[in-house]
Structures are given as structure tokens and as C-alpha cells.
Design a protein around this motif. Structure first.
Motif, PDB file in Angstrom:
ATOM      1  N   VAL A  21       8.767   0.623   5.968  1.00  0.00           N
ATOM      2  CA  VAL A  21       7.515   0.048   5.513  1.00  0.00           C
ATOM      3  C   VAL A  21       7.545  -1.449   5.804  1.00  0.00           C
ATOM      4  CG1 VAL A  21       6.130  -0.442   3.451  1.00  0.00           C
ATOM      5  CG2 VAL A  21       7.248   1.779   3.721  1.00  0.00           C
ATOM      6  N   PRO A  22       6.445  -2.025   6.324  1.00  0.00           N
ATOM      7  CA  PRO A  22       6.449  -3.463   6.608  1.00  0.00           C
ATOM      8  C   PRO A  22       6.535  -4.272   5.319  1.00  0.00           C
ATOM      9  CG  PRO A  22       4.241  -2.583   6.823  1.00  0.00           C
ATOM     10  CD  PRO A  22       5.163  -1.409   6.624  1.00  0.00           C
ATOM     11  N   GLN A  23       7.161  -5.425   5.380  1.00  0.00           N
ATOM     12  CA  GLN A  23       7.238  -6.307   4.219  1.00  0.00           C
ATOM     13  C   GLN A  23       6.020  -7.225   4.155  1.00  0.00           C
ATOM     14  OE1 GLN A  23       9.893  -5.936   2.027  1.00  0.00           O
ATOM     15  NE2 GLN A  23      10.207  -4.189   3.359  1.00  0.00           N
ATOM     16  N   GLY A  87      -1.029  -4.848  -7.827  1.00  0.00           N
ATOM     17  CA  GLY A  87      -0.315  -3.889  -6.998  1.00  0.00           C
ATOM     18  C   GLY A  87       1.084  -4.343  -6.590  1.00  0.00           C
ATOM     19  N   ASP A  88       1.683  -3.540  -5.722  1.00  0.00           N
ATOM     20  CA  ASP A  88       3.023  -3.790  -5.202  1.00  0.00           C
ATOM     21  C   ASP A  88       2.988  -3.469  -3.711  1.00  0.00           C
ATOM     22  OD1 ASP A  88       5.703  -3.793  -4.463  1.00  0.00           O
ATOM     23  OD2 ASP A  88       6.361  -2.545  -6.132  1.00  0.00           O
ATOM     24  N   PHE A  89       3.248  -4.464  -2.870  1.00  0.00           N
ATOM     25  CA  PHE A  89       3.141  -4.274  -1.422  1.00  0.00           C
ATOM     26  C   PHE A  89       4.022  -3.125  -0.940  1.00  0.00           C
ATOM     27  CE2 PHE A  89       3.620  -5.220   3.072  1.00  0.00           C
ATOM     28  CZ  PHE A  89       2.325  -5.577   3.423  1.00  0.00           C
ATOM     29  N   LEU A  90       5.184  -2.963  -1.525  1.00  0.00           N
ATOM     30  CA  LEU A  90       6.100  -1.900  -1.095  1.00  0.00           C
ATOM     31  C   LEU A  90       5.632  -0.511  -1.501  1.00  0.00           C
ATOM     32  CD1 LEU A  90       9.510  -3.651  -1.783  1.00  0.00           C
ATOM     33  CD2 LEU A  90       8.300  -3.408   0.393  1.00  0.00           C
ATOM     34  N   GLN A  91       4.649  -0.434  -2.398  1.00  0.00           N
ATOM     35  CA  GLN A  91       4.141   0.860  -2.861  1.00  0.00           C
ATOM     36  C   GLN A  91       2.804   1.239  -2.226  1.00  0.00           C
ATOM     37  OE1 GLN A  91       6.047   2.853  -4.778  1.00  0.00           O
ATOM     38  NE2 GLN A  91       7.571   1.234  -4.556  1.00  0.00           N
ATOM     39  N   ILE A  92       2.347   0.479  -1.228  1.00  0.00           N
ATOM     40  CA  ILE A  92       1.088   0.808  -0.565  1.00  0.00           C
ATOM     41  C   ILE A  92       1.247   2.147   0.156  1.00  0.00           C
ATOM     42  CG2 ILE A  92      -0.541   0.125   1.248  1.00  0.00           C
ATOM     43  CD1 ILE A  92       0.239  -2.808   0.572  1.00  0.00           C
ATOM     44  N   PRO A  93       0.330   3.083  -0.056  1.00  0.00           N
ATOM     45  CA  PRO A  93       0.442   4.407   0.575  1.00  0.00           C
ATOM     46  C   PRO A  93      -0.032   4.363   2.037  1.00  0.00           C
ATOM     47  CG  PRO A  93      -1.502   4.341  -0.807  1.00  0.00           C
ATOM     48  CD  PRO A  93      -0.801   3.021  -0.977  1.00  0.00           C
ATOM     49  N   TRP A  94       0.813   3.880   2.925  1.00  0.00           N
ATOM     50  CA  TRP A  94       0.441   3.686   4.329  1.00  0.00           C
ATOM     51  C   TRP A  94       0.104   4.992   5.042  1.00  0.00           C
ATOM     52  CZ3 TRP A  94      -0.939  -1.006   5.342  1.00  0.00           C
ATOM     53  CH2 TRP A  94      -0.314  -2.081   4.713  1.00  0.00           C
TER      54      TRP A  94
END
Length: 109
Positions: A21-23, A87-94
Motif C-alpha cells: 500500500v502506498p504511504q 481516517g487512516d491512510f494505511l486503512q484506505i480500501p484501495w
């Protein structure tokens, strides 16, 4: 056979490293007024919201940036590196469709 196994393991490792996952990601825009004239060398407050599935869907991540436009009215920023609002960038449902919403206002107004 040892070399083949080593290359196979190396290939699997490299493949996995590309699937992370992108940071953060880069975003660039030209800021213009209603007449289309560049807003040059001004501080702007930019809010980035990432929405799930539709343009008015659930906001899964939101942040803001205070940034100065270039002489041509250009801003460049990294989404994921701003001031967190939600939100949390690492939890974005890409794996879903993600829409980006960009709101801005001149910082001195």
C-alpha cells in the motif's frame, strides 16, 4: 537447481514488495480565479478528501495542507503527508473505487 530456487524466491520477494500500500502519493494542481487567472504566490488552504465508491460516498481519509502557490499558480503536495482530519491512510480500501475531492480557499480570506 539451487540457482533456480534462489531466483524464484527473489522473484517472489520482489513481487510482494511492489504490492504494498502506498504511504503517500503526489498531487499537483493549478489554482485559478473565476476568470481563469493564476493565483500566484498566495497561501492557500487545501483540503483533500478521499471518498469510497462514489463522488459523494463515505470519506475514508481527509487531510489539509497550507501551501504557497508558485508564480504560475501551481501547488504540489503529497497526499498522505498533510495534517490529518479523518481516517487512516494505511486503512484506505484501495481495492474499491476511490475518488479524490479537493477543496481550497485563500488562506488570508
Amino acid at each position: 537447481m539451487k540457482k533456480f530456487t534462489l531466483f524464484l524466491l527473489l522473484g517472489v520477494f520482489l513481487w510482494q514488495s511492489f504490492a504494498q500500500v502506498p504511504q503517500k502519493f503526489s498531487y499537483q494542481a493549478a489554482i485559478r480565479n473565476s476568470e481563469g487567472i493564476a493565483i500566484a504566490n498566495k497561501d492557500v488552504d487545501i483540503k483533500i478528501s478521499l471518498r469510497k465508491l462514489t463522488t459523494d460516498g463515505e470519506i475514508v481519509y481527509s487531510e489539509n495542507h497550507l501551501i504557497t502557490t508558485s508564480p504560475l499558480g501551481i501547488v504540489s503536495l503529497s497526499v498522505g503527508a498533510g495534517n490529518l482530519l479523518a481516517g487512516d491512510f494505511l486503512q484506505i480500501p484501495w481495492n474499491n473505487e476511490i475518488f479524490i475531492q479537493v477543496d481550497f480557499r485563500l488562506a488570508d480570506e
